[in-house]
Design an enzyme around this catalytic site. Sequence first.
Site, PDB file in Angstrom:
ATOM      1  N   ASP A 368       0.838  -1.206   0.000  1.00 51.71           N
ATOM      2  CA  ASP A 368       0.000   0.000   0.000  1.00 51.71           C
ATOM      3  C   ASP A 368       0.869   1.252   0.000  1.00 51.71           C
ATOM      4  O   ASP A 368       2.058   1.224  -0.358  1.00 51.71           O
ATOM      5  CB  ASP A 368      -0.965  -0.063   1.210  1.00 51.71           C
ATOM      6  N   ASP A 369       0.303   2.345   0.411  1.00 55.32           N
ATOM      7  CA  ASP A 369       0.921   3.672   0.428  1.00 55.32           C
ATOM      8  C   ASP A 369       2.285   3.656   1.130  1.00 55.32           C
ATOM      9  O   ASP A 369       2.484   2.916   2.099  1.00 55.32           O
ATOM     10  CB  ASP A 369      -0.048   4.597   1.187  1.00 55.32           C
ATOM     11  N   LYS A 478      -3.934  -0.979  -6.673  1.00 52.22           N
ATOM     12  CA  LYS A 478      -4.995  -0.324  -5.891  1.00 52.22           C
ATOM     13  C   LYS A 478      -4.917   1.156  -6.255  1.00 52.22           C
ATOM     14  O   LYS A 478      -3.906   1.811  -5.990  1.00 52.22           O
ATOM     15  CB  LYS A 478      -4.754  -0.539  -4.399  1.00 52.22           C
ATOM     16  N   ASP A 480      -6.100   4.705  -5.666  1.00 53.47           N
ATOM     17  CA  ASP A 480      -6.754   5.458  -4.593  1.00 53.47           C
ATOM     18  C   ASP A 480      -7.022   6.898  -5.015  1.00 53.47           C
ATOM     19  O   ASP A 480      -6.479   7.386  -6.008  1.00 53.47           O
ATOM     20  CB  ASP A 480      -5.844   5.423  -3.358  1.00 53.47           C
ATOM     21  N   ASP A 550     -12.931   2.295   4.393  1.00 50.86           N
ATOM     22  CA  ASP A 550     -11.755   2.179   5.260  1.00 50.86           C
ATOM     23  C   ASP A 550     -12.151   1.585   6.604  1.00 50.86           C
ATOM     24  O   ASP A 550     -11.292   1.277   7.427  1.00 50.86           O
ATOM     25  CB  ASP A 550     -11.113   3.554   5.479  1.00 50.86           C
TER      26      ASP A 550
HETATM   27  C1  GLA Z   1      -6.888   5.570   1.782  1.00 53.63           C
HETATM   28  C2  GLA Z   1      -7.326   4.163   1.499  1.00 53.63           C
HETATM   29  C3  GLA Z   1      -6.655   3.211   2.441  1.00 53.63           C
HETATM   30  C4  GLA Z   1      -5.159   3.320   2.322  1.00 53.63           C
HETATM   31  C5  GLA Z   1      -4.737   4.765   2.525  1.00 53.63           C
HETATM   32  C6  GLA Z   1      -3.266   4.965   2.207  1.00 53.63           C
HETATM   33  O1  GLA Z   1      -7.345   6.007   3.008  1.00 53.63           O
HETATM   34  O2  GLA Z   1      -8.712   4.054   1.573  1.00 53.63           O
HETATM   35  O3  GLA Z   1      -7.074   1.890   2.207  1.00 53.63           O
HETATM   36  O4  GLA Z   1      -4.758   2.882   1.045  1.00 53.63           O
HETATM   37  O5  GLA Z   1      -5.476   5.666   1.720  1.00 53.63           O
HETATM   38  O6  GLA Z   1      -2.874   6.253   2.402  1.00 53.63           O
END
Ligand code: GLA
Length: 746
Positions: A368-369, A478, A480, A550
């Site tokens: 992820d991020d 993913k 976003d 989330d």
């Molecule tokens: C959003 C997404 C999360 C995650 C964060 C990362 O909030 O919904 O699932 O990927 O960003 O910063």
Amino acid sequence: MKKTVHINETNQEFHLTNGKISYIFRVMEKTHTLEQLYAGKAIRHRDSFDHLIEREIRPSNNQVTGDHTTSLEHVKQELPVFGTTDFRYPALEIRYPDGDRISQFEYLDYQVIEGKKKLPGMPATFAEAEEATTLEIRLHDRYSALVLKLSYTIFHQFSALTRHVEISNSGNETYQLERLMSFSLDLPTDDFDFIHLHGAWAREAQLERHPLLTGVQHISSTRGASSHVHNPFFALAKKTATERQGEVFGFSFVYSGNFLAQVEVDPYHVTRAMLGINPHQFGWALSPGAVFTAPEAVMVYSDAGLNGMSQTFHSLYRNHLISPKWSGRKRPILINNWEATYFQFDEAKILELATDAQALGIDLFVLDDGWFGKRDDDASSLGDWSVDRAKLPTGIAGLADKIHALGLQFGLWFEPEMVSVGTPIHDAHPDWEIGHPHKNISHGRNQYVLDFSRPEVVDNIFAQMDAILKSCKIDYVKWDMNRYISEAFSQALSSERQGEILHRYILGVYALYEKILAGYPELLIESCAGGGGRFDAGLLYYAPQTWASDDTDAVERLKIQYGTSLVYPLSAIGSHVSEVPNHQVARITSLKMRGDVAAFGTFGYELDSTKLSEDEKAIIREQITQVKGWQALIHQGDFYRLLSPFEGNTTAWMVVAADKSEALVGVYHVLAKPNPAYERILLAGLDAAALYRIDGNEAVRYGDDLMQAGLLLGGNYIGRAQDYWSRKMPGDFSSQLYHLQKIDNS
Ligand code: GLA
């Protein structure tokens, strides 16, 4: 093949019908505009439906010139415009060079096409020639060189109809389009409840139902995305309609930007329902030669209640919206590191998680991020899609290779539409941000929105993403999007065209999706916008699954997934098991309940596996084995909502295989009750005459028995009174899955 579009050339009547729905309209003699005659359950075709024409003498209204019984205020219409005798809100508004907004769109001709054309640069449902028929109606403006095309597609197998609108300018003046709704339908009664899904970050898709008011009511988005606040969907359900019975019209927008879903009830109890791009802050300069296409809206009719409507949306979207590459394909069970590490990770930690994931039976590891630029918190690096070698010394390619070597697929997070201060593109191109250069631009999550209405911005981000995607094998992305657009202004657009920015922005998002998928057709994309901030049919066309929220708390997820299922199929609903105490609400629920809820979606995990006990790992291995075995049933079966989390302590739902050979039921209790009442869960969709074995047990039950008498949740202690005192109580947040298998007694 049965005829689905009937045209009476003499009366100029059009009847779209497939044995499930009928949709009938005609050309009015006097005005040559389109009059709506009927929409709903299929009625038999006949030569003429002119008996459905209503013309009352009503004092105090304006009459069509030369006629004393016709006021468009009292005519049900297909394309109401401003500047006629109709005072209700129109579907179309144009500002002419003189500054007036008076239009009159008159019937020109029609065309019938087998199948369905693609929409240029926009998502839409698709169909082959034998699956659907399209009727195109062209209207021309009496006062200008504008021509408008209404395209209706009727699907042969579904109780569904789609419509989109195109307006083109063959003249040599510019007209300002101020409103163009994709769907507009006048229904002859207001005996409806308005049903919609509202929410906010971490509590999306909350179901609300209330009777229609006389007057205007609407839900909308003004945020540049379809948004957490309202989903671009609404239903009009007869007041007596329930989940399983009664008439419902459902409307869904295949679009990801600002929308308006408006219902107006007039004093004569006529209901005008419309869905389209939100006219607020919208404008489009129709210059000579220009064509503007308003996105597609889908109407579903059900006479089997809300559940019937949902099942039609689910199978329509599974078969005619989600890419055929993915609609019937096995989805990988994933683990995502976000809640495990947030921004604090290095390659060793990621590989540790991935090694665990492989041992648990997970298919895909998603990073992820935090992997790019210097992204150690949410204040930096968006727009700089170069790997952070301090965290990942062997780069994305090195990490992807190692993860693949473990036998896992590899996925990566991007937030392509955003930019952070201090990044190369932020410093080099201040004009690439949305906002006025001399006015305040607000930040959201410390970030700014790139001006995706500019093709060069989309190209730059594509080049950066492409460099990563081609450097190694990436199986999943993913995608976003974590902030809304508040100060909509593009430095690339002229002052007359500033109203175009939010629609052009979304077209830019779609263009990037198309470029990425053209380059990487095997890529699985999961869309996300701070959870479900852009959960819409538009993005499902590109990304077959969407991170629903989330909020991963099992109790909250009951509502979110239940609400989302009104429109979207389970195969589209991103759902994960996360750790407890839950990161959004601090609730502690059992691993079992978290798994039993997430099972009714795409399924995955979002937790730190290194903190799991051996017992928990065993439960997870078991959950994964089960979900893998049931995935086809869950993703392809017919979904039934049985008990609503919005109405009580118990939630229940189930999926039934199309051939009714198998079913999976989920039952969830939020709080434990002392000395509880008897509970029987009435199942649905089974083969009434068939015997079903439940969870492999000896005892079998008939389908009709399970649907009429129900699953009994209480115990039967006859002859074993002592067992009662030693029973194990599940406590709060309990759940149970029941797997039903039809016994082949042929
Ligand atoms: C959003 C997404 C999360 C995650 C964060 C990362 O909030 O919904 O699932 O990927 O960003 O910063």
